[in-house]
Design a protein around this motif. Structure first.
Motif, PDB file in Angstrom:
ATOM      1  N   ILE A   1      10.679   7.749   7.310  1.00 18.93           N
ATOM      2  CA  ILE A   1      11.042   9.118   6.946  1.00 18.93           C
ATOM      3  C   ILE A   1      10.229  10.115   7.758  1.00 18.93           C
ATOM      4  O   ILE A   1      10.766  11.109   8.270  1.00 18.93           O
ATOM      5  N   GLU A   2       8.935   9.849   7.886  1.00 21.13           N
ATOM      6  CA  GLU A   2       8.072  10.751   8.647  1.00 21.13           C
ATOM      7  C   GLU A   2       8.505  10.835  10.109  1.00 21.13           C
ATOM      8  O   GLU A   2       8.407  11.905  10.727  1.00 21.13           O
ATOM      9  N   ASP A   3       9.015   9.732  10.653  1.00 20.33           N
ATOM     10  CA  ASP A   3       9.493   9.753  12.036  1.00 20.33           C
ATOM     11  C   ASP A   3      10.691  10.686  12.187  1.00 20.33           C
ATOM     12  O   ASP A   3      10.820  11.410  13.189  1.00 20.33           O
ATOM     13  N   VAL A   4      11.585  10.670  11.206  1.00 21.41           N
ATOM     14  CA  VAL A   4      12.752  11.557  11.257  1.00 21.41           C
ATOM     15  C   VAL A   4      12.330  13.007  11.070  1.00 21.41           C
ATOM     16  O   VAL A   4      12.769  13.907  11.801  1.00 21.41           O
TER      17      VAL A   4
ATOM     18  N   PRO B   1       7.438   5.033   4.178  1.00 18.56           N
ATOM     19  CA  PRO B   1       7.117   6.403   4.596  1.00 18.56           C
ATOM     20  C   PRO B   1       7.204   6.622   6.100  1.00 18.56           C
ATOM     21  O   PRO B   1       7.643   7.685   6.546  1.00 18.56           O
ATOM     22  N   ASN B   2       6.781   5.623   6.895  1.00 19.03           N
ATOM     23  CA  ASN B   2       6.793   5.808   8.351  1.00 19.03           C
ATOM     24  C   ASN B   2       8.163   6.210   8.869  1.00 19.03           C
ATOM     25  O   ASN B   2       8.297   7.071   9.751  1.00 19.03           O
TER      26      ASN B   2
ATOM     27  N   LYS C   1       0.793  -1.223   0.000  1.00 20.76           N
ATOM     28  CA  LYS C   1       0.000   0.000   0.000  1.00 20.76           C
ATOM     29  C   LYS C   1       0.831   1.282   0.000  1.00 20.76           C
ATOM     30  O   LYS C   1       0.588   2.184  -0.795  1.00 20.76           O
ATOM     31  N   ASP C   2       1.804   1.379   0.857  1.00 20.11           N
ATOM     32  CA  ASP C   2       2.505   2.647   1.008  1.00 20.11           C
ATOM     33  C   ASP C   2       3.993   2.581   0.682  1.00 20.11           C
ATOM     34  O   ASP C   2       4.669   3.612   0.687  1.00 20.11           O
ATOM     35  N   MET C   3       4.522   1.396   0.443  1.00 16.93           N
ATOM     36  CA  MET C   3       5.953   1.268   0.196  1.00 16.93           C
ATOM     37  C   MET C   3       6.357   1.995  -1.077  1.00 16.93           C
ATOM     38  O   MET C   3       5.628   2.008  -2.062  1.00 16.93           O
ATOM     39  N   ILE C   4       7.534   2.602  -1.044  1.00 24.75           N
ATOM     40  CA  ILE C   4       8.094   3.297  -2.203  1.00 24.75           C
ATOM     41  C   ILE C   4       9.306   2.491  -2.664  1.00 24.75           C
ATOM     42  O   ILE C   4      10.112   2.049  -1.846  1.00 24.75           O
ATOM     43  N   LEU C   5       9.435   2.300  -3.969  1.00 22.38           N
ATOM     44  CA  LEU C   5      10.538   1.523  -4.512  1.00 22.38           C
ATOM     45  C   LEU C   5      11.460   2.458  -5.281  1.00 22.38           C
ATOM     46  O   LEU C   5      11.125   2.935  -6.368  1.00 22.38           O
TER      47      LEU C   5
END
Length: 557
Positions: free
Chosen positions: A469-472, A466-467, A454-458
């Protein structure tokens, strides 16, 4: 009930010889006995035979057993690029009964510390180029034994000194570090050479490797890959790819990182099992040096992925190479586009066979038969593997119906290390593993992936979640909230875009990207940043990443 309404559950052909081997090392010893003097691995012109790999890995095993406090089952991190030291360290660790924790050399200190703590790593083999990072986090880990190697350590004198001096003093790629208790890789081998090692008895259910992945949630977890998992996938690769190979006669280019499960299984294990020669490319991003290597090596096989095929075919020096011996090209790691496959075939004269897999499946699940390739599909299940598609209602779906792809077979991981709850979410009581990928099974038995997790970027074959990166980004004092999505990109497949709601009007794109670089590997740093007054959300306040992603896709059309 018509055929189209019948649940489509595919089963690969029977898997041969799975019960013949209790461990990876049994296959290793069999290959050494069969292929002794033949080349096993080479790098930067230095060739290592199966006999030499056996000898050096035995020395490293002896050092681990005689000179450290490590015991069978302890975890040892291998943080190396594609160098000859990698197979020596991996097979030495396995011979000593240890669990290999493959670690990305691009990791930041934060990422290293998180993985080492989670895995309970007790020892590490690390390239000197990143030893300064280890120095700064060492006290936050359980690591007690450090082995540092330099780029040219397994090359003969004087080439070894020249390579190491150029890397350190001319290119200045080795930041200063102080690890006074560390042992040099060459010293460990020479010390081990004067001692004996004992082969450790290992069973099929013993863990051979912890391969870290974001799984379906983005939280990094160690997939427990047992000896049976890896042996099964080696044998599955043999039945799927073996007909296109001649044992002990192939020279296979390995440009993708060997710490990644794709190359780890295909080159470090499967090509070893078949007695073939893997050419390790330390830095495939240096295309000038890469093509010069290809010009010197009469290669018969190439293991790559979509972005690399595109980059090489765009170069005139690559197009001038002699491809007369090339008869096998394998694609994995990211979706292969028809345009890239056709261009590769036009340039090289060799078709591309695409496969599919995941870290949790060791990794190969399906593969295109080399004599019956269907572009746009991921092929058919490999031997001993069952696949099915489950619809939105949780029912087994018929042919030509979109749903989540499920996999069952001997290559499916034992589970996530110390995350039983996460394991239960992805492996059901019948042993079916939920891939999170959306697929269709065709009536002819070929499988098509129609969407991804669903949300993974390749990004160029690397999974980015995304989680993380968003955490950082959330730790920046000027950020209220953020969301990360993948946007279409002609070079990397996808690029990372960060959407930000800020409380500081002075906050800009470069400041946020610099902030990300402190805690994320380079390929995880957002390429694009867009500031917004608010982000789209569900009624319960969850950010709608899919809406943002759809907006970007629409813009690109």
């Amino acid at each position: 009930m018509s055929e189209n309404a019948t649940p489509a559950i595919l089963t690969g052909q029977p898997l041969e010889k799975l019960d013949h081997y209790a461990s990876v090392m049994e296959i290793f010893h069999a290959s050494v006995a069969r292929f002794g003097g033949k080349p096993a691995f080479s790098c930067m012109g230095r060739v290592m035979s199966y006999t030499e790999l056996d000898r050096l890995s035995g020395h490293f095993a002896a050092w681990l057993q005689q000179e450290t406090s490590l015991q069978p089952g302890d975890r040892i991190a291998i943080q190396l690029p594609n160098l000859l030291q990698f197979p020596v360290a991996v097979f030495g660790a396995l011979r000593a009964g240890m669990v290999v924790v493959n670690t990305n050399p691009l990791y930041t200190e934060r990422e290293m510390a998180n993985q080492f703590r989670d895995a309970g790593v007790r020892a590490i083999v690390i390239l000197a180029n990143m030893a300064d990072k280890l120095e700064r986090i060492l006290e936050r880990t359980d690591i007690r034994h450090v082995v540092v190697t330099e780029l040219g350590d397994l090359h003969p004198f004087p080439k070894r000194q020249v390579i190491n001096a150029v890397v350190k003093h001319v290119k200045k790629l080795v930041p200063p570090f102080s690890l006074p208790e560390a042992t040099g890789f060459r010293r460990a081998l020479s010390t081990g050479a004067a001692q004996s090692h004992r082969e450790v008895s290992q069973g099929p259910d013993d863990i051979a490797a912890l391969q870290y992945t974001g799984g379906t949630t983005g939280q990094a977890k160690g997939a427990m890959l047992t000896h049976r998992n890896l042996v099964a996938n080696m044998l599955q690769a043999r039945q799927a790819i073996g007909p296109a190979l001649t044992e002990g006669a192939e020279t296979i280019i390995a440009p993708l990182p060997v710490y990644h499960i794709y190359t780890f299984t295909v080159n470090c294990l499967f090509m070893m099992e078949t007695g073939n020669h893997s050419v390790l490319i330390p830095n495939p991003r240096d295309l000038d040096a890469f093509v010069k290597t290809l010009a010197r090596v009469p290669f018969t096989g190439f293991i790559g992925l979509n972005t690399l095929f595109n980059a090489l075919c765009s170069r005139e020096d690559f197009r001038r190479l002699d491809f007369s011996r090339l008869h096998l090209t394998i694609s994995g790691g990211m979706a292969l586009t028809r345009a890239s496959a056709k261009r590769w075939e036009e340039v090289t004269g060799c078709q591309v066979a695409e496969g599919y897999g995941l870290t949790e499946t060791s990794p190969i699940v399906s593969f295109n038969p080399v004599d019956a390739i269907q572009l746009g599909t991921i092929g058919i299940p490999v031997a001993g593997t069952e696949v099915k598609v489950v619809d939105a209602d949780g029912l087994d779906a018929p042919y030509d119906t979109v749903g989540e792809l499920y996999v069952r077979g001997p290559q499916v991981m034992k589970g996530y290390w110390c995350h039983d709850d996460e394991t239960a979410m992805v492996i059901d009581e019948q042993g079916w593993f939920r891939t999170g990928d959306i697929a269709v099974i065709q009536p002819d038995g070929y499988i098509r992936i129609v969407d991804r997790k669903k949300d993974m970027i390749l990004v160029s074959g690397f999974n980015v979640y995304p989680n993380e990166i968003e955490d950082v980004v959330a730790t920046h004092p000027g950020v209220v909230e953020s969301a990360v999505v993948g946007v279409p990109d002609a070079v990397s497949g996808e690029a990372i875009k960060l959407f930000v709601v800020s409380r500081d009007e002075r906050l800009d794109t470069e400041t946020l990207r610099a902030w990300c670089r402190k805690g994320l590997a380079g390929y995880k740093v957002p390429r694009f940043v867009e500031f917004r007054d608010e982000l789209p959300k569900t009624n319960v306040g969850k950010v709608l990443r899919r809406q943002l992603r759809d907006e970007e896709i629409e813009k690109s059309r």
